[in-house]
Write an enzyme that holds these catalytic residues in place. Structure first.
Site: not given
Ligand code: AMP
Length: 126
Positions: A110, A112
């Site tokens: 992922h 951010h």
């Protein structure tokens, strides 16, 4: 197929469960390659997590094993989300944790996206 030296993908991780719709998220964006949602514990006024739809446990895994279409689609999604949220100016920060030293908590790759205030130093001094 896991990349040599990396653990296999854990299908029970929280982002896998979000992708399967088993637990809710505050969705910001979705397309064929990426899902973006608000971080449950935001560190900035905007704190969005962008995850690929595929099963990649980290940046190392994604960058080595994802197809060119997946990588291009994911990277374009990150850029589009930042632009559509209005953060081109005054700016934003992207961050991806990889492994224990980075403090990666969720073993699904992922990015951010932080924005909405001056973000300070890139890393703490100590
Ligand atoms: P990392 O340390 O890079 O693995 O970041 C994991 C992030 O996932 C943290 O910022 C958490 O606050 C966030 N997080 C954990 N569970 C959820 C959830 N159910 N929905 C949204 N964000 C979450």
């Amino acid at each position: 197929m896991p990349i040599s030296g990396l653990p296999p993908y854990d299908d029970t991780n929280i982002f896998a469960r979000i992708l399967r719709g088993e637990i809710p998220c505050k969705k910001v964006y979705e397309d064929d390659w990426a899902l973006a949602f608000n971080d449950i514990n935001p560190q900035a006024p905007t704190h969005v997590l962008v995850i690929p739809k595929g099963k990649y446990c980290s940046f190392a895994d994604f960058s080595a094993a994802a197809s060119e279409a997946e990588i291009a689609g994911f990277m374009r999604a990150v850029g589009k989300i930042a632009k559509d949220l209005g953060h081109e100016a005054p700016g934003y920060r992207l961050l991806a944790n990889m492994g224990a030293d980075s403090g990666q908590e969720v073993p699904h790759f992922h990015v951010h996206l932080f924005a909405g205030r001056p973000l300070g130093r890139m890393l703490p001094s100590s």
